[in-house]
Design an enzyme around this catalytic site. Structure first.
Site, PDB file in Angstrom:
ATOM      1  N   CYS A   1       1.388   0.063   5.844  1.00 35.67           N
ATOM      2  CA  CYS A   1       2.400   0.700   6.682  1.00 35.67           C
ATOM      3  C   CYS A   1       3.178   1.810   5.997  1.00 35.67           C
ATOM      4  O   CYS A   1       3.395   2.862   6.567  1.00 35.67           O
ATOM      5  CB  CYS A   1       3.315  -0.356   7.287  1.00 35.67           C
TER       6      CYS A   1
ATOM      7  N   CYS B   1       4.395  -8.625   2.816  1.00 28.86           N
ATOM      8  CA  CYS B   1       5.383  -8.145   3.783  1.00 28.86           C
ATOM      9  C   CYS B   1       5.611  -9.201   4.862  1.00 28.86           C
ATOM     10  O   CYS B   1       6.747  -9.450   5.265  1.00 28.86           O
ATOM     11  CB  CYS B   1       4.921  -6.829   4.400  1.00 28.86           C
TER      12      CYS B   1
END
Ligand SMILES: Nc1ncnc2c1ncn2[C@@H]1O[C@H](COP(=O)(O)OP(=O)(O)OP(=O)(O)O)[C@@H](O)[C@H]1O
Length: 370
Positions: free
Chosen positions: A198, A102
Site C-alpha cells: 500500500c 499491517c
C-alpha cells in the site's frame, strides 16, 4: 432503516469491497459508521500515493449510504510497528510482506482500539475471508471466492480480534460484489483492485527503497563461484526472479535466461542459475520463525496439512512438525519453486486457516544437493 444489531465501524478504503461491506451491514440492521485510515505520510512531495482520491471515494460512498465517515492518521504506529520491520528484513537479505504485519498491528489492533473509542464493539473490513465458530472458538476460514481469498494476509490476526470483526463479502464472489455496488450506485463499482504494497503504490520499487537503504553493488556468481555480472544491491532481487540481472551472451554459458537462486549476504553476492526450473530454484522443506497461530496455540494434531508460501498460490500438501523454538518445519509432497525467506508460510486444514510464520530457512530438493 432502524439499527437493531449494534454499532460497527467499517474500514473504508475507498475500494469496492469495503463499500459493499458497509452496504450489506446496513441491510443486516447494523448501526454503521466508516473509518478511513491514513497509514503513510507522504513527505517526499510525490503523487504516487492514491490516498487523496481514495478518501474522496470513501466520502462519496458514505454520503450515498447516509453514514458518517471518520478519518484517523496511524502513520506513526505504521512506521514503528510495520515499516521499521520491513526495512530490517531487507537489511537481513530477506523479502518481507508488510501487509501481513499491517493487518496484525494496525487494521486489527490500532483500528480495533479506535473503534472501541468510538463506542463500537465490532469492526468490519472488505477482506475475502469468513469466520465460523466451533466449540465456542472463532476460526478463520478462506473466502468463498477462491480467486480472492485473503486469509493468507490475515493469518497473524489473533482469534480475539477475528471474533470482533465482520467480513460481509467473505461469502460472496467478486463479480457479485461489483454487481451489488452497481445496483446501489456506489462510485467504487468499477474501480480497479489495489495492487502491491500500500505505501509504495505504483511507484518504482527501487527508487522507493533507495531512499531508506543504501544500495551496495556486488557481483553475480554461479553456484560454482564464476563471476558472471554485477548487481546494484541484493535487496532489489527476489528469489526465482528473471528480470533485471543484466546478464547474457556469456562465452562459456549457453544462451538461456538466468534466475536468482540465492543471496550470499556475507560476501554481498547474488547467486544465479540458468533455466526456470533449475533444481536450485526448488525447495523441498523449510523452517519458519515462531508461528502466529490464529488460535494462539498449534493445532492438536501435527502431520498432514496444506500450505501456501505466497498469496494466491494453490494449496500445497505437506507434512508439518512444530519445533521447540515455536516455529514449524514443513516438508512439501512436491518441491516448490522460488520459496522466499521473509515471505510467510501459511498453514491450512481444509478451509480453516491455522496460522503462519516467516520463512527462515529453506532446503533444496534432494536432486539439487551435492
Ligand atoms: N485506508 C484504509 N482505511 C480503512 N480501511 C482500510 C484501508 N485500507 C484497507 N482497509 C480495509 O482493509 C480491507 C482490505 O484492504 P485491501 O487493501 O486488501 O483492499 P481490497 O481487498 O482491494 O478492498 P477494497 O476494495 O475495499 O479496497 C478493505 O476492504 C478495508 O476494509
Amino acid at each position: 432503516m432502524t439499527a437493531t444489531q449494534g454499532k460497527v465501524i467499517v474500514g473504508m478504503s475507498g475500494g469496492v469491497d469495503s463499500s459493499v461491506s458497509a452496504l450489506l451491514l446496513l441491510e443486516q440492521g447494523y448501526e454503521v459508521e466508516g473509518l478511513f485510515m491514513k497509514n503513510w505520510d507522504e513527505d517526499d512531495g510525490t503523487e504516487y500515493c492514491t490516498a487523496k482520491a481514495d478518501l474522496a471515494d470513501a466520502e462519496a460512498v458514505c454520503a450515498r449510504l447516509g453514514i458518517p465517515l471518520h478519518t484517523a492518521n496511524f502513520a506513526a504506529e505504521y512506521w514503528d510497528s510495520v515499516f521499521e520491520h520491513f526495512l530490517a528484513e531487507y537489511r537481513a537479505g530477506r523479502t518481507p510482506n508488510p501487509d501481513i504485519l499491517c493487518n496484525r498491528e494496525i487494521k486489527f489492533k490500532v483500528f480495533l482500539e479506535y473503534a472501541e473509542m468510538l463506542g463500537a464493539e465490532r469492526i468490519a473490513t472488505g477482506h475475502y475471508v469468513r469466520e465460523a465458530v466451533r466449540n465456542g472458538r472463532p476460526r478463520l476460514l478462506k473466502g468463498r471466492d477462491a480467486n480472492k481469498d485473503q486469509s493468507y494476509f490475515l493469518h497473524a490476526v489473533p482469534e480475539a480480534a477475528i471474533a470482533r470483526t465482520l467480513f460481509p463479502v467473505g461469502e460472496l464472489e467478486k463479480p457479485e460484489v461489483r454487481a451489488l455496488a452497481e445496483r446501489h450506485d456506489l462510485v467504487t463499482a468499477s474501480k480497479k483492485d489495489s495492487t502491491g504494497i500500500c505505501f509504495i503504490g505504483e511507484r518504482r520499487f527501487r527508487d522507493f527503497l533507495k531512499q531508506y537503504l543504501p544500495a551496495q553493488p556486488g557481483t553475480i556468481e554461479t553456484p560454482d563461484g564464476d563471476v558472471i555480472g554485477e548487481h546494484m544491491g541484493l535487496m532489489y532481487h527476489t528469489l526465482g526472479q528473471r528480470q533485471g540481472l543484466g546478464i547474457g551472451g556469456l562465452a562459456d554459458y549457453p544462451d538461456a535466461p538466468w534466475y536468482v537462486a540465492g543471496k550470499d549476504l556475507e560476501r554481498n553476492v547474488l547467486i544465479a542459475v540458468q533455466g526456470k526450473h533449475h533444481p536450485l530454484l526448488y525447495t523441498d522443506s523449510l523452517a519458519t520463525e515462531a508461528m502466529d497461530w490464529v488460535a494462539g496455540e498449534p493445532p492438536a494434531r501435527e502431520g498432514r496439512l496444506t500450505a501456501k508460501t505466497r498469496y494466491r498460490q494453490a494449496d500445497v500438501p505437506c507434512q508439518m512438525r512444530v519445533n521447540a523454538d515455536g516455529g514449524v518445519e514443513v516438508r512439501f509432497d512436491a518441491p516448490q519453486r522460488a520459496v522466499t525467506p521473509g515471505q510467510s508460510l501459511v498453514l491450512y486444514d481444509g478451509d480453516v486457516c491455522l496460522g503462519g510464520g516467516v520463512i527462515r530457512d529453506t532446503w533444496n530438493a534432494p536432486e539439487a544437493r551435492r
